[in-house]
Design an enzyme around this catalytic site. Structure first.
Site, PDB file in Angstrom:
ATOM      1  N   ASP A  40     -19.838  -5.638  -8.880  1.00 13.79           N
ATOM      2  CA  ASP A  40     -18.850  -6.630  -9.319  1.00 13.79           C
ATOM      3  C   ASP A  40     -19.176  -7.201 -10.686  1.00 13.79           C
ATOM      4  OD1 ASP A  40     -21.138  -7.865  -8.225  1.00 13.79           O
ATOM      5  OD2 ASP A  40     -20.042  -9.743  -7.927  1.00 13.79           O
ATOM      6  N   GLU A  41     -18.170  -7.835 -11.289  1.00 18.15           N
ATOM      7  CA  GLU A  41     -18.313  -8.650 -12.499  1.00 18.15           C
ATOM      8  C   GLU A  41     -19.022  -7.901 -13.623  1.00 18.15           C
ATOM      9  OE1 GLU A  41     -18.444 -12.978 -10.283  1.00 18.15           O
ATOM     10  OE2 GLU A  41     -20.322 -11.881 -10.497  1.00 18.15           O
TER      11      GLU A  41
END
Length: 353
Positions: free
Chosen positions: A297-298
């Site tokens: 993620d991110e």
């Protein structure tokens, strides 16, 4: 519970003479009986012996496996409480363990006291319960990378999960602020990457023996550990010891902040995949159960194509070591195998993005 019927009769009273009788053919059931006995002994001061099922006397708590209750599945149970006995039946030991949590919840709240309590009423209302989980996977997460928690603290967390009948602990073992698990083939991960946490402080990590202690404690409570090693971002703590697998402009250094998305593995280097293979191989060998969480993620510093290439290649590495890959929702941008699982989440930052 799935079904509960209150009875008209008087409650069951736990007294100094109360004993727990267990299926004598199963050491696993005996261990579950000891867990319940210890829970009762501490606040009541009663001796509460655990014995094999024979001819239980009145005032007994009886735990028994019942293979004819196959419809209860792995974790279901039947609990019947009357004035003279508490009878807990399950198809499998996990069901008995979930059932003793219900017994705890039916007792007065003082049963949770860590010290002796002077009271005269340790009663369970007369009733019958049939229960099994709606969801097979009931998890909670603990982030030990941003703030390190000791083995004892993780065990305390597992105790809370067990009380509420959760059966999965998602253990977030690495991030920008700290690497928390010993990997023999990459010793600098803990030697250099575990030394701090958000806001400063000494950080820390789990040796392989520490990790086995946590796994055993979880297993005794019928909780599965799902380890997460976050990649290709959230990886700064790993880059401190192995800067050669970074191609970012920000030099690796100990980090105590909370900003995310700025660190990344260099996904175009073969050294990166050798590193990932080492970590997944060792942690998979240490961890029972089918899952390995890779984060995903991110990621702010890779192109879409670079990210997809990385996720698809790491997916094959996870599968090679006998695990099913889990990742946060962004991994759905890649071509995923049917066995791969995406975790969805929502926060203020996710909503803003």
């Amino acid at each position: 519970p799935a079904s509960m019927v209150l009875a008209a009769g008087p409650p069951f009273e736990i007294a100094r003479t109360t004993g727990i009788y267990v299926d004598g053919s199963s050491p696993e059931v005996a261990s579950i009986g000891e867990v319940l006995a210890a829970q009762i002994r501490r606040p009541t001061g009663f001796p509460v012996a655990v014995s094999p099922i024979g001819a239980p006397s009145a005032g007994s708590i009886i735990l028994r496996l019942a293979p004819d209750r196959a419809a209860l599945g792995e974790e279901g149970y039947e609990l019947t409480v009357a004035r003279d006995s508490v009878r807990l039946l399950a198809n499998r030991p996990a069901g008995l363990f979930r059932g003793i949590q219900t017994i705890r919840q039916l007792l007065p709240a003082d049963i949770e006291s860590e010290t002796g309590v002077e009271r005269y009423d340790w009663s369970i209302p007369a009733l019958s319960i049939t229960d099994q989980p709606r969801f097979a996977y009931r998890g909670a997460m603990l982030d030990v990378s941003r703030h390190f928690f000791t083995v004892k603290e993780v065990e305390q967390y597992l105790d809370v999960l067990a009380l509420y009948k959760l059966n999965v602990l998602h253990l977030h073992l690495s991030d920008d602020q700290g690497w928390r698990i010993q990997i023999d083939s990459r010793p600098k991960l803990t030697a250099m990457g575990s030394l701090t946490q958000v806001g400063g402080g000494p950080g820390g990590f789990y040796t392989k023996q520490d990790y086995q202690t946590i796994l055993a404690y979880a297993q005794a409570r019928y909780i599965l550990i799902v380890p997460e090693i976050d990649m290709p971002s959230h990886i700064n703590a790993a880059l401190i010891g192995y800067p050669e697998i970074s191609c970012g402009q920000r030099p690796p250094a100990l980090y105590t902040g909370t900003e995310v998305g700025w660190s990344s593995l260099c996904v175009d280097k073969e050294e990166t995949y050798a590193f990932v293979d080492d970590v997944i191989r060792e942690l998979s060998a240490m961890t029972p159960g089918p899952y390995f969480h890779i984060g995903g993620d991110e990621v702010r510093t890779l192109s879409h194509d670079q990210y997809v290439k990385f996720i698809e290649r790491v997916q094959t590495i996870v599968n090679k070591y006998g695990k099913k890959m889990i990742g946060w929702e962004e991994i759905a941008n890649a071509r995923l195998k049917p066995t791969t699982i995406t975790h969805q989440w929502k926060s203020d930052s996710a909503a803003a993005a």
